[in-house]
Design a protein around this motif. Structure first.
Motif, short mmCIF file in Angstrom:
data_model
loop_
_atom_site.label_atom_id
_atom_site.label_comp_id
_atom_site.label_asym_id
_atom_site.label_seq_id
_atom_site.Cartn_x
_atom_site.Cartn_y
_atom_site.Cartn_z
N VAL A 51 48.24 40.96 -13.36
CA VAL A 51 46.88 40.94 -12.83
C VAL A 51 45.91 41.24 -13.96
N ASP A 69 40.54 41.28 -11.40
CA ASP A 69 41.12 40.56 -10.26
C ASP A 69 40.95 41.39 -9.00
N SER A 89 38.73 45.80 -6.89
CA SER A 89 39.49 45.21 -7.99
C SER A 89 40.53 46.20 -8.50
N THR A 129 40.69 35.68 -9.50
CA THR A 129 41.93 35.65 -10.28
C THR A 129 41.63 35.18 -11.70
N SER A 135 46.93 35.51 -14.67
CA SER A 135 47.31 36.42 -13.59
C SER A 135 48.28 35.74 -12.63
#
Length: 652
Positions: free
Chosen positions: A311, A315, A335, A374, A378
């Motif tokens: 990630v 994100d 996030s 995204t 990721s």
């Protein structure tokens, strides 16, 4: 030589000690307050596995190279047998688990893969027996074995979102070349939202390590290095237990749409399940009319990516609530704020009549826009998402709510928290099975990448306050100066995230040394909903408040033990009122004006703070005991407290 009189005295002192200790233990079992004022909860036992939660298939390398010597002195196959035994002993009873082996039956064959134990409710002895009878002989057909392992796993039942996991253990790369393991992993991951492939490289380096790491990456999983038998046992236990402890979903399946025009209508209250792809936006709607139009409504979305998958720091999820004419009635974003691996993530947005736009207070059809942000690089898999719509009753016109609570007061950063010997507890996997706790000291363990969930009842004018202490853990010899993180997050009823405010630090770096995170809430007050602080507005109704405690996935490179030990010190400050009104009585029936001080009792069913009569009697007996030889008791007591000291690794 000691006399009979001395022995008699020791027996009498011991009997008196047992009598004194028996009283508080009796009260603890009944759930009332102990002499320290801490409310005791009923015993907590390990959870059974929820139906449809998921399943696990082990894929074990039994190729010829597994007959080579391990650094422990035995063969690699012997180390694998011990690791599988450790894993199955650690899994919860009933968790569907199977075993597939390759390279065990024929020399030189690229089709040599066999289902040694079908995926069914955990049969510990059966799996151990199957591994014990496996001898290393042949090739390494990883790609074919992965494809067959996916077919071995039962499909999750219609309407559920369980996680199916393959854990691959190999000491080398695929020797058969076709099908390519990395391509197979990618194809399998794209075929279903619920499949994850973890890989453990045992004594691997170079191309073999690269291939296994690729399998994990493309399979929405995580790669683990195992340099010796101890490493293999630890990493296999971690991967298997993360599978068994996956988030337990609850709700009705629904499919959000690509626009607001045809968004599915969700009932309030209700809980639903959907999936969300990288960069995708989905729309939902709800109709607020009659009593619901006058009520506050909360929409929460919990995204559950694969544990520890890649990630980006930013994100996350964003939710926007709009009235029928497009007026924005609220938006929020959540996030990860870290890049070492994914964990469950919740965003929530509220519509509160009387606060905000007049348009948003009117009855009608409201829409919710949910977006997943995204970054490049990721995790690209679809996330299961649990959606929850909840509402609260409108305040009767005859009730004048008490003033907002804008300060932490007795529940601030320097608040005194419960002390004493921790009680063992096992946190839940998510909101739906969060373990209910009351004020006290509790002990649990977390795997790297894992989040444990707890819930604590908090009444009107009460506030939650807690610390989470992470133990001094033995470190892996090769960990160097690796750094991970630890974090805690509080959620108010409606699954509303409660930010730290100015007093608390709920995220810290973790290097295996003792570290503590703290969080809490202001007192629960109806009028908090109108306050500007993000840490105030969610704390607007009584009920269960949730604690989510996370250990970063990067801790797998630091901790020598499979799991890291934690102690939770939980308190509920203040006396509960029966309602939000200015003149509401306390929950024990006594009257008190708003803001009146009545001490800081625990939320234990009512009553004032401080020792109860039986506890006072126990204190008196303790004084007598001290005069009759209590030095022995004091020494024993200090030893017990020292054994729970968070600064002393290996003593919990």
């Amino acid at each position: 030589m000691r006399t009979g009189k001395g022995r008699t005295a020791r027996v009498m002192v011991g009997a008196l000690l047992l009598t004194v200790l028996a009283a508080p233990l009796t009260f603890a079992a009944s759930g009332t307050a102990t002499a320290s004022g801490t409310a005791a909860a009923p015993p907590v036992t390990a959870r059974d596995v929820a139906s449809g939660n998921g399943s696990l298939q082990l894929v074990l390398d039994s190729s010829g190279s597994m007959a080579e010597k391990d650094s422990s002195g035995g063969t690699r196959m012997r180390a694998a047998r011990a690791a599988v035994s450790t894993l199955v002993d650690s899994l919860p009873a009933g968790y569907p688990t199977g075993l597939r082996v390759y390279g065990a039956d024929k020399a030189g064959s690229c089709t040599d893969t066999r289902l040694a134990r079908s995926v069914r409710p955990l049969d510990r002895e059966g799996i151990k027996k199957a591994v014990a009878g496996t001898e290393p002989r042949g090739e390494t057909p990883i790609g074919l074995s992965l494809r067959k392992a996916a077919a071995d796993l039962p499909r999750t039942s219609s309407g559920s979102l369980g996680r199916r996991t393959i854990v691959l253990i190999s000491d080398g790369e695929d020797t058969c070349r076709r099908p390519d393991p990395c391509e197979v992993a990618e194809d399998l991951a794209e075929d279903g939202v619920d499949l994850r492939i973890d890989a453990i490289g045992f004594h691997v380096r170079g191309k073999a390590r690269e291939q296994l790491a690729c399998v994990a990456e493309k399979g929405n999983g995580r790669y683990y290095d195992a340099r010796d038998a101890d490493d293999l046992a630890r990493e296999l236990e971690r991967a298997g237990r993360l599978s068994a402890d996956g988030y337990r979903f609850r709700g009705t399946r629904v499919t959000g749409t690509a626009s607001s025009a045809d968004a599915p209508v969700l009932r309030t209250p209700g809980q639903y399940l959907d999936t969300l792809g990288p960069g995708e936006t989905r729309w939902y709607s709800t109709r607020l009319e009659g009593a619901s139009a006058a009520s506050a409504v909360d929409f929460a979305a919990t995204g559950v990516p694969g544990t520890g998958t890649a990630v980006g720091r930013l994100d996350g999820l964003k939710a926007t609530l709009r009235a029928s004419d497009g007026t924005m009635c609220g938006d929020n974003r959540s996030s990860f704020q870290q890049e070492e691996g994914a964990a469950p993530l919740t965003v929530a947005v509220s519509r509160v009549p009387g606060y905000g736009s007049d348009t948003c207070a009117k009855p009608g059809l409201f829409t919710v826009e949910l977006t997943r942000d995204t970054a490049d690089g990721s995790d690209r898999s679809r996330w299961p998402v649990e959606l929850r719509l909840s509402s609260e009753k409108a305040l009767p016109s005859s009730v004048t709510p008490s003033a907002p609570a804008t300060g932490y007061g007795a529940g601030g950063k320097d608040a005194a928290l419960p002390t004493g010997i921790p009680r063992d507890v096992e946190g839940g996997t998510g909101f739906n099975d969060a373990t209910r706790l009351r004020a006290g000291v509790w002990r649990d363990t977390l795997l790297p990448g894992q989040t444990r969930w707890y819930r604590v009842p908090v009444g009107w004018r009460q506030q939650l306050r807690y610390d989470v202490e992470f133990a001094n853990e033995p470190k892996r010899a090769e960990s160097g100066y690796g750094t991970s993180f630890v974090a805690a997050q509080t959620y108010a009823p409606g699954r509303l995230p409660v930010p730290d405010g100015t007093e608390f630090t709920s995220r810290q770096s973790y290097r295996g040394d003792p570290v503590k995170v703290s969080q809490g809430t202001v007192p629960v007050a109806w009028k908090n909903r109108a306050e500007p602080g993000g840490n105030l507005r969610p704390v607007r109704r009584d009920g269960d408040y949730y604690l989510a405690v996370t250990l970063g996935a990067g801790a797998s490179e630091i901790a020598a033990n499979a799991a890291v030990r934690v102690v939770l010190r939980i308190d509920v400050k203040g006396r509960a009122k029966k309602g939000p009104g200015n003149d509401a009585p306390f929950a024990d029936g006594s009257a008190a004006a708003d803001g009146a001080s009545a001490g800081h009792g625990r939320e234990d069913g009512g009553g004032t703070a401080g020792p109860r009569p039986a506890a006072l009697a126990g204190a008196g007996a303790a004084a007598v005991l001290a005069a009759a030889g209590g030095i022995f008791y004091a020494r024993r007591r200090r030893a017990r407290v020292r054994s729970t000291d968070v600064r002393r690794g290996g003593t919990w």
